[in-house]
Design an enzyme around this catalytic site. Sequence first.
Site, PDB file in Angstrom:
ATOM      1  N   THR A   1      -9.565  -7.906   4.063  1.00 46.94           N
ATOM      2  CA  THR A   1      -9.588  -8.599   5.143  1.00 46.94           C
ATOM      3  C   THR A   1     -10.879  -8.527   6.083  1.00 46.94           C
ATOM      4  O   THR A   1     -11.316  -7.399   6.006  1.00 46.94           O
ATOM      5  CB  THR A   1      -8.316  -8.381   6.290  1.00 46.94           C
ATOM      6  OG1 THR A   1      -8.353  -6.872   6.405  1.00 46.94           O
ATOM      7  CG2 THR A   1      -7.003  -8.783   5.721  1.00 46.94           C
TER       8      THR A   1
ATOM      9  N   CYS B   1      -9.796   1.943   3.691  1.00 40.84           N
ATOM     10  CA  CYS B   1      -9.246   2.856   4.640  1.00 40.84           C
ATOM     11  C   CYS B   1     -10.313   3.893   5.496  1.00 40.84           C
ATOM     12  O   CYS B   1     -11.200   3.864   4.931  1.00 40.84           O
ATOM     13  CB  CYS B   1      -8.284   3.848   3.767  1.00 40.84           C
ATOM     14  SG  CYS B   1      -7.253   2.967   2.923  1.00 40.84           S
TER      15      CYS B   1
ATOM     16  N   LEU C   1      -0.581   0.435   7.054  1.00 45.96           N
ATOM     17  CA  LEU C   1      -0.243   0.876   5.824  1.00 45.96           C
ATOM     18  C   LEU C   1       1.180   1.618   5.953  1.00 45.96           C
ATOM     19  O   LEU C   1       1.316   2.643   5.327  1.00 45.96           O
ATOM     20  CB  LEU C   1      -1.447   1.751   5.284  1.00 45.96           C
ATOM     21  CG  LEU C   1      -2.682   1.312   5.061  1.00 45.96           C
ATOM     22  CD1 LEU C   1      -3.596   2.374   4.507  1.00 45.96           C
ATOM     23  CD2 LEU C   1      -2.316   0.549   3.736  1.00 45.96           C
TER      24      LEU C   1
ATOM     25  N   GLY D   1       0.641  -1.357  -0.149  1.00 46.21           N
ATOM     26  CA  GLY D   1       0.092  -0.082   0.087  1.00 46.21           C
ATOM     27  C   GLY D   1       0.787   1.315  -0.077  1.00 46.21           C
ATOM     28  O   GLY D   1       1.764   1.521   0.818  1.00 46.21           O
TER      29      GLY D   1
END
Length: 301
Positions: free
Chosen positions: A193, A130, A73, A46
């Site tokens: 996930t 995010c 990240l 990422g």
Amino acid sequence: MANIHVNIGALSLRNPVMTASGTFGYGIEYADFMDLASIGGVIVKGTTLQPREGNDYPRMAETPMGMLNCVGLQNKGVDYFCEHIYPQIKDIDTNMIVNVSGNAPDNYAECAARINELENIPAIELNISCPNVKQGGMAFGTSVEGASAVVKAVREVYKKTLIVKLSPNVTDIVSIAKAVEAEGADAVSLINTLMGTKIDIEKRKIMLSIGTGGLSGPCVKPVAVRMVHQVSNAVNIPVVGLGGISSTEDAIEFLMAGATAIEIGTANFLDPAISEKVALGINDWLDRHGVKDIHEIIGVV
């Protein structure tokens, strides 16, 4: 040998196997273990507009048939990627794809715009799992409005193949997939996930620094296969399937569920050459079953 070539938008893959972001570094870390050119693509870790330190430790925990992570990240930002990483990966003979993350539509777009200028990066994978800082940390990918806003902003500035990675932490993933398709996504990848946690019963405390983490590995595969099947029957763009793939048989299952291509993630930690093995295994499986073209089994269920 069967034809195992597939297309994701304008992206041409020599075979349907790619590696999942966050599990394969920038690809170069695995070059000693396998031939990177043997697979269809590498999705690098990422990348965000600004550098990120990630979350405090501990940020990984093992679970039965899987693992939890809350790495957060961690990366050095898109400028560092363009200046230092891109020169090292631009001539690798496969599709090098960048996973783009952010916390507001405008910085997603700015990050994507800078990667758009890199000639040998033919696609990005947009991570909309995010947290949206303007909505109390709710992930963009958990609402139609949030997902649409990010994809719309990125599509305006990004001109190459746009893959949008969907979160499974929703009640209706089909509506999210349709929304990003409507805003110009060339493909969707799923699943990211699942949210989970783990408690140390001796210390009587949660084992992850921020309380929760993303669950990945074989334990999530049935959920992923179900969602890939649902989404592939609802959209007109290609679906990239991932979630617990650790064998040729797993990959074939995702293809039959409707995935045009697949990504291998957590299994890379157990066997750094697994993606090459699966790519070879798919070809062998097709030959053994008399299948001349991989498209004969994509979405057959």
